[in-house]
Design a protein around this motif. Structure first.
Motif, mmCIF file in Angstrom:
data_model
loop_
_atom_site.group_PDB
_atom_site.id
_atom_site.type_symbol
_atom_site.label_atom_id
_atom_site.label_comp_id
_atom_site.label_asym_id
_atom_site.label_seq_id
_atom_site.Cartn_x
_atom_site.Cartn_y
_atom_site.Cartn_z
ATOM 1 N N ARG B 75 0.824 -1.206 0.000
ATOM 2 C CA ARG B 75 0.000 0.000 0.000
ATOM 3 C C ARG B 75 0.860 1.258 0.000
ATOM 4 N N ARG B 78 1.977 1.739 -3.459
ATOM 5 C CA ARG B 78 0.889 2.178 -4.345
ATOM 6 C C ARG B 78 0.601 3.664 -4.196
ATOM 7 N N ARG B 79 0.818 4.180 -2.964
ATOM 8 C CA ARG B 79 0.585 5.613 -2.770
ATOM 9 C C ARG B 79 1.421 6.441 -3.726
ATOM 10 N N MET B 83 -3.145 6.546 -10.542
ATOM 11 C CA MET B 83 -3.745 5.885 -11.700
ATOM 12 C C MET B 83 -5.024 6.606 -12.129
ATOM 13 N N SER B 102 -10.106 10.958 -1.698
ATOM 14 C CA SER B 102 -9.907 9.503 -1.629
ATOM 15 C C SER B 102 -8.529 9.133 -2.169
ATOM 16 N N GLY B 103 -7.912 10.036 -2.911
ATOM 17 C CA GLY B 103 -6.526 9.801 -3.307
ATOM 18 C C GLY B 103 -5.563 9.829 -2.130
ATOM 19 N N LEU B 105 -6.345 8.407 0.814
ATOM 20 C CA LEU B 105 -6.748 7.372 1.777
ATOM 21 C C LEU B 105 -5.557 6.570 2.278
ATOM 22 N N GLY B 106 -4.543 6.438 1.446
ATOM 23 C CA GLY B 106 -3.376 5.680 1.875
ATOM 24 C C GLY B 106 -2.541 6.416 2.909
ATOM 25 N N ILE B 108 -4.105 8.869 5.292
ATOM 26 C CA ILE B 108 -4.841 9.253 6.498
ATOM 27 C C ILE B 108 -5.429 8.021 7.177
ATOM 28 N N ARG B 158 -7.604 13.302 -8.326
ATOM 29 C CA ARG B 158 -7.529 12.256 -7.308
ATOM 30 C C ARG B 158 -6.170 11.558 -7.349
ATOM 31 N N GLN B 162 -2.182 11.952 -4.536
ATOM 32 C CA GLN B 162 -1.291 10.978 -3.911
ATOM 33 C C GLN B 162 0.145 11.466 -3.869
#
Lengths: 289, 258
Positions: B75, B78-79, B83, B102-103, B105-106, B108, B158, B162
């Motif tokens: 994860r 991936r941050r 994409m 939501s981008g 989310l990784g 917070i 989004r 990240q």
């Protein structure tokens, strides 16, 4: 004449058997004959199944223990009960209102608890978002919750925690899980997975992914199910009360036990009225979602 | 730097979709991948952020080996990889701001995500980026109220939220009309320059690939058979990439276009 040709070369009685039909149908005869394939292809199996079913029904009817004198007596007794029920008596309406309010409380508490528990169970039982082992556990919980009629569950809980509304609440929680979790799990399996993929691609942890990509998609169904379940629990709370799980069902069972048929009719009328009302309200709310 | 070497992906027991593929992307260039449907473009992109599991081979992003990461490490990796999707993959029922956030989310906590208490810096960055792509006034609208081009802008923001080290775009314009599609491609190119961000774009539209990207990679049957500057993509190369596919006929008008 034309009718014979419509029937086709093989079925007309005036066509010589064998030679004509067999020889032409192979190469050039028009394919004008069709029959819907039988539900059971094998003719022997078909007749065994159909014949067996008919025989069984005849046999059950033949051996059914119908005691006609008792049926006649029963009609008479039913007449006495209905006669005793009119006019309905609202004399002890205090008892009636208490019973009804208790039913309402049971239904609301059970809906609250049942839906709250249903949500995690539904997630567990959705094939597309959890590992296989968790999925089987979730489905198992739902199957157990669904496999017994609320009355049977109520009998068990009345034995376990004693007479009264607590048994009713517990029963209806189980009942709610069986329905809400199952329907919700099916909705989760239908979600647009692209949204989940987007959260995953951003490196979102598991719970955040569920909250952002799954919950918004299932929310409308969740609200609809909750309202339906409240309505359904109110109805079921009257039934489980009869076996001692509190609420207006218990009041009704007591009235019957004491041969107060007029009071029983009053209770029944109130139950029917309440259910009609709750159905109308929940229908209106669900229509607007 | 993204370095892919000897990458193989096989679904089940069949023919591999990606066959011993090597690809290196350096610096802040915009690279497009072209090829007919089924050539393995999407699979390649999804192997990079592990939405698809590679069968064997190695993918490193700035010296992190991606193919063997698991759980929290995956994860975290991936941050760093943004994409953008063909169908946008926005959460329709959430607001534009929630979609953009939501981008993050990784980064917070789940609690912060649930209660929508986003860090101040994230909110500031969201407004800056939305301002940059022209959707800031939609922040409180629900994502499904926007038009296609606006939705894809949300998708881009989004991904940029990240703070990615590379941006992957899987057919980002295939669901858009030609004009909007050019706008999005131009936006991706400009953002790449502004943010010094390498961008890898799968694309069917060869004209847009030439116009907006610095390098074109052509794939056919799971292999890279062309890798050069857009100018070098001549008819012969096009024929090799698209031979016998419907996309070749569509790209026929290319000679006049360029």
């Amino acid at each position: 004449m034309s009718p014979a040709r419509i029937d086709g070369p093989t079925s007309g009685p005036d066509v010589p058997a064998g030679a004509a039909g067999g020889a032409t149908s192979g190469a050039t005869a028009p394919r004008d004959h069709w029959r819907k394939p039988s539900f059971i292809a094998n003719p022997v199996a078909r007749w065994l199944v159909y014949g067996g079913a008919i025989l069984y029904v005849v046999w059950t009817l033949g051996t059914l223990p119908i005691d006609w004198p008792r049926v006649a007596e029963g009609v008479e007794r039913a007449g006495r009960i209905f006669g005793g029920a009119f006019p309905p008596s609202f004399e002890r309406s205090g008892l009636l209102i208490d019973g009804f309010l208790e039913s309402l409380k049971i239904a609301i508490l059970a809906t609250f608890g049942g839906v709250l528990l249903s949500i995690p169970i539904a997630f567990m039982a959705a094939r597309n978002i959890v590992p296989r082992a968790v999925f089987y556990l979730g489905r198992a919980i739902i199957i157990v919750a669904r496999s017994f009629h609320p009355v049977i569950v109520a009998i068990i809980f009345v034995k376990a925690v004693g007479f009264g509304p607590l048994a009713g609440v517990l029963t209806l929680i189980v009942y709610s899980i069986g329905f809400v979790a199952k329907m919700l799990a099916e909705r989760i399996e239908e979600i647009d997975f692209g949204q989940v993929e987007a959260m995953r691609a951003a490196g979102a942890p598991y719970l955040s992914t569920l909250i952002y990509a799954v919950v918004p998609q299932i929310m409308p169904r969740q609200v609809g199910l909750t309202i339906y379940q409240l309505d359904s629990n109110l109805r079921a709370s009257a039934v489980v009360g009869i076996v001692g799980a509190g609420g207006i069902g218990s009041t009704l069972a007591n009235a019957f036990g004491r041969y107060d048929y007029d009071f029983a009719l009053a209770i029944t009328m109130v139950i029917v009225g309440a259910i009609l009302l709750s159905e109308a309200v929940s229908g209106q709310i669900r229509k607007r979602l | 730097m993204l370095k892919i070497s000897d990458l193989v992906k096989r679904y089940g027991g069949g023919e591999p979709v990606l066959k011993n593929l090597d690809l290196t992307i350096e610096g802040e260039s915009v690279v497009s991948i072209i090829g007919s449907s089924g050539a393995g473009k999407s699979t390649l992109l999804r192997c990079i952020n592990r939405l698809v599991e590679p069968t064997s081979g190695s993918i490193t992003l700035n010296d992190t080996e991606l193919t063997r990461l698991r759980g929290a490490e995956l994860r975290r990796a991936r941050r760093k990889i943004g994409m953008v999707f063909q169908g946008f993959n926005l959460v329709d029922r959430l607001t534009v701001m929630e979609n953009v956030q939501s981008g993050r989310l990784g980064y917070i906590s789940t609690w912060a995500a649930l209660t929508r208490r986003y860090p101040k810096d994230d909110i500031r960055r969201a407004y800056e980026l939305m301002e940059r792509v022209g959707i800031a006034h939609y922040a409180d609208k629900r994502a499904d109220e926007l038009s296609g081009g606006e939705r894809q802008r949300v998708g881009v923001v989004r991904a940029l939220m990240q703070k990615p080290e590379i941006l992957l775009a899987d057919e980002p314009t295939a669901s858009l009309d030609p004009k909007t599609s050019e706008q999005i491609m131009g936006l991706l190119r400009d953002l790449s320059r502004e943010l010094k961000l390498p961008v890898l774009i799968n694309i069917h539209n060869v004209h847009e690939a030439r116009e907006y990207t610095d390098r074109i990679v052509g794939m056919r049957y799971g292999r890279i058979i062309f890798d050069d500057l857009p100018q070098a993509l001549d008819q012969e190369a096009m024929d090799r990439i698209y031979s016998g596919s419907p996309a070749a006929d569509r790209a026929g008008g290319l000679k006049e276009a360029s």
